[in-house]
Design a protein around this motif. Structure first.
Motif: not given
Ligand code: DX5
Ligand code: ZN
Length: 216
Positions: A1-7, A150-158, A186-188, A193-194
């Motif tokens: 899995m790729k590593h995200p940028l962390i801010a 907010i769990e709906n974020t996953f749908n938005k990312i996709k 799961d977000l990555v 990406d960030v």
């Protein structure tokens, strides 16, 4: 899995020890300093303004990722360029002429970010995505740290990832609000990406280690 940028979000730092906390981020595996500017109008909270950003900039050794939660952000584009912002993110909901705002941010030598509130559909960016360097998906309602993801974020990312690929854009996806070690992976995987993290980093026993864990 790729590593995200962390801010890490300095909103959750100890403002009485801001230099110490900025230097903690410098010494960690974090990639950017996330700086939340709130005006008490666009969001029901006031965080900090230019003098504090200047103080952060003085000690920060990593790029400044500035997230403006303010009305009419066009008024301050030049100011934040002078303060050393690497990326300047404005809210979709706060911009009447978003395309013009994006162009102005880039003309001042910064990367242009656009933030979406939880209720704002990602497809509204269909006509601007090729001009946007980063989309910040709010995974809580903006204004405060320490809220529940907010769990709906996953749908938005996709959906956003599809939009980006469909348009052959190079836009990064940043997630802001309620990010922890429970959802980071799961977000990555969904396409982030960030990752911005405030409370989870600064309220932890060992923030440097927590940042390293989020990085994966
Ligand atoms: C919220 C800010 C976030 C906030 C995130 O309006 O944009 O950057 O600091 O804080 P946590 O990680 O605690 O949800
Ligand atoms: Zn933010």
């Amino acid at each position: 899995m790729k590593h995200p940028l962390i801010a890490p979000s300095l909103l959750a730092a100890d403002f009485g020890n801001l230099q110490r906390d900025v230097e903690m981020v410098n010494a960690s595996e974090a990639d950017w300093h996330h700086i939340d500017v709130m005006d008490g109008v666009f969001v029901p909270n006031i965080s900090y303004g230019m003098p504090v950003v200047k103080a952060i900039q003085k000690y920060a050794t990593k790029p400044l990722d500035v997230h403006l939660m303010i009305v009419d952000p066009d008024r301050y584009i030049e100011t934040f360029a002078k303060l050393g912002a690497a990326t300047l993110t404005v809210h979709y909901e706060a911009c009447t002429h978003l395309h013009r705002t994006i162009q102005a941010i880039k003309a001042h030598g910064m990367k242009a970010g656009v933030a979406l509130n939880p209720h704002t559909n990602v497809n509204l960016l269909e006509d601007t995505i090729q001009d946007i360097d980063m989309v910040l998906i709010m995974s809580v309602n903006p204004g405060f740290g320490g809220q529940t993801f907010i769990e709906n974020t996953f749908n938005k990312i996709k959906a956003l990832k599809e939009l980006i690929l469909r348009n052959k854009a190079k836009t990064l996806i940043e997630i802001d609000g309620g990010v922890t070690n429970k959802n980071a992976k799961d977000l990555v995987e969904a396409g982030a990406d960030v990752l911005v993290a405030g409370s989870f980093v600064f309220k932890s026993q060992d923030p440097v280690r927590t940042i390293s864990e989020l990085k994966g």
